[in-house]
Design an enzyme around this catalytic site. Structure first.
Site, PDB file in Angstrom:
ATOM      1  CG  ASP A  67      -0.287  -0.420   2.514  1.00 45.53           C
ATOM      2  OD1 ASP A  67       0.958  -0.426   2.564  1.00 45.53           O
ATOM      3  OD2 ASP A  67      -0.995  -0.729   3.475  1.00 45.53           O
ATOM      4  CG  ASN A 136      -9.177  -1.699  11.983  1.00 49.14           C
ATOM      5  OD1 ASN A 136      -8.207  -2.274  11.499  1.00 49.14           O
ATOM      6  ND2 ASN A 136      -9.693  -0.604  11.443  1.00 49.14           N
ATOM      7  CG  HIS A 138      -6.078  -2.169   8.836  1.00 58.01           C
ATOM      8  ND1 HIS A 138      -6.315  -1.076   9.632  1.00 58.01           N
ATOM      9  CD2 HIS A 138      -4.747  -2.135   8.565  1.00 58.01           C
ATOM     10  CE1 HIS A 138      -5.195  -0.425   9.837  1.00 58.01           C
ATOM     11  NE2 HIS A 138      -4.223  -1.046   9.203  1.00 58.01           N
ATOM     12  CD  GLU A 143      -9.198   0.934   7.657  1.00 56.89           C
ATOM     13  OE1 GLU A 143      -9.174   0.053   8.539  1.00 56.89           O
ATOM     14  OE2 GLU A 143      -8.663   2.045   7.812  1.00 56.89           O
TER      15      GLU A 143
HETATM   16  C1  GLP Z   1      -0.775   0.440   8.547  1.00 57.84           C
HETATM   17  C2  GLP Z   1      -0.327  -0.357   7.336  1.00 57.84           C
HETATM   18  C3  GLP Z   1      -0.506  -1.846   7.536  1.00 57.84           C
HETATM   19  C4  GLP Z   1       0.073  -2.241   8.877  1.00 57.84           C
HETATM   20  C5  GLP Z   1      -0.690  -1.531   9.968  1.00 57.84           C
HETATM   21  C6  GLP Z   1      -0.224  -1.907  11.372  1.00 57.84           C
HETATM   22  O1  GLP Z   1      -2.120   0.720   8.544  1.00 57.84           O
HETATM   23  N1  GLP Z   1      -1.024   0.006   6.150  1.00 57.84           N
HETATM   24  O2  GLP Z   1       0.126  -2.542   6.472  1.00 57.84           O
HETATM   25  O3  GLP Z   1      -0.020  -3.628   9.044  1.00 57.84           O
HETATM   26  O4  GLP Z   1      -0.462  -0.138   9.795  1.00 57.84           O
HETATM   27  O5  GLP Z   1       0.879  -1.161  11.717  1.00 57.84           O
HETATM   28  P1  GLP Z   1       1.787  -1.411  12.974  1.00 57.84           P
HETATM   29  O6  GLP Z   1       2.641  -2.563  12.639  1.00 57.84           O
HETATM   30  O7  GLP Z   1       2.570  -0.140  13.126  1.00 57.84           O
HETATM   31  O8  GLP Z   1       0.865  -1.663  14.124  1.00 57.84           O
END
Ligand code: GLP
Length: 244
Positions: A67, A136, A138, A143
């Site tokens: 992404d 959540n 995702h 989402e």
């Molecule tokens: C963002 C990214 C995801 C990632 C998520 C969790 O939203 N788009 O790919 O998995 O954050 O991030 P973290 O690892 O900092 O909790």
């Protein structure tokens, strides 16, 4: 689904990095699907370390990222492009021209999504897709509530995701409100999936993702239907599933 328990974040990072290193060793010209967020930072450090030791060679590897924020130029230090160069690409011998992310500045969202999806197909698909998980549930920026069959698309970020990601920006107002993300459909086509999860704050969601009903309300639950998933998580992330 293979479940791999690690005692803490460091061990989780090392175990997950070993799986990626094994993929590169077994297929030097593999296509890796990569992820951002704070969770994979530790595993990227191990990959860099092993490259420096001469144990890993990225010269034939191609990467496609999950992404990218819409509206951020690559030079912005919060763009995922910047993150990837900073944490991995600039530190190993990967060819810059073999690293791909959606273009946050693309003028036409629809054609950018089509371009990215076609690119993945042209590369022959993803051999190993690395995923983190949001609070959540995702994955990528898919989402809760999004259809399971979507390809790369432009997402309106949920308020909870904006709040969770504001720690990297000056304020919540600076967090982009939209992002490009591979869809669940794209992710599910990867030949192998590696999910990394760390921390108590994700324990409840991880339990739902692995053992709850398969539902778009918890996007990561779709992975229960994938034929080759490895979950590497630390004790804190598994804390809702274990007794004693
Ligand atoms: C963002 C990214 C995801 C990632 C998520 C969790 O939203 N788009 O790919 O998995 O954050 O991030 P973290 O690892 O900092 O909790």
């Amino acid at each position: 689904m293979k479940i791999c328990k690690a005692s803490d974040y460091k061990e989780m990072s090392r175990k997950a990095a070993k799986i990626i290193a094994a993929q590169i060793t077994m297929k030097p010209d593999c296509v890796l699907g990569l992820a951002t967020g704070s969770t994979p930072i530790g595993l990227y450090k191990y990959l860099v370390k092993w490259y420096r030791k001469g144990d890993l060679d990225f010269s034939e590897v191609t990467t496609v990222n999950l992404d990218e924020y819409k509206g951020l130029p690559k030079t912005n230090n919060q763009s995922y492009d910047f993150f990837m160069r900073d944490n991995l690409f600039d530190r190993v011998n990967i060819e810059a021209s073999n690293t791909y992310l959606p273009d946050g500045l693309a003028e036409d969202s629809e054609s950018e999504c089509e371009r990215y999806e076609k690119l993945i197909r042209k590369l022959g698909g993803i051999d190993l897709q690395l995923l983190g998980m949001g609070h959540n549930g995702h994955i990528g920026f898919n989402e809760p509530g999004e259809a399971f069959d979507l390809a790369t698309h432009c997402v309106d970020l949920q308020e909870s995701t904006i709040q969770a990601n504001k720690r990297f920006f000056e304020s919540a107002d600076d967090v982009p409100k939209q992002a490009y993300s591979m869809g669940i459909g794209t992710i599910m086509k990867a030949r192998k999936v590696l999910l990394v999860v760390s921390g108590k704050d994700k324990a409840e969601t991880l339990k739902k993702a692995l053992y709850g009903p398969i539902t778009p309300k918890v996007p990561a639950s779709v992975l229960q239907m994938h034929p080759d998933v490895t979950v590497v998580a630390d004790a804190a992330a598994f804390s809702q599933m274990e007794r004693g």
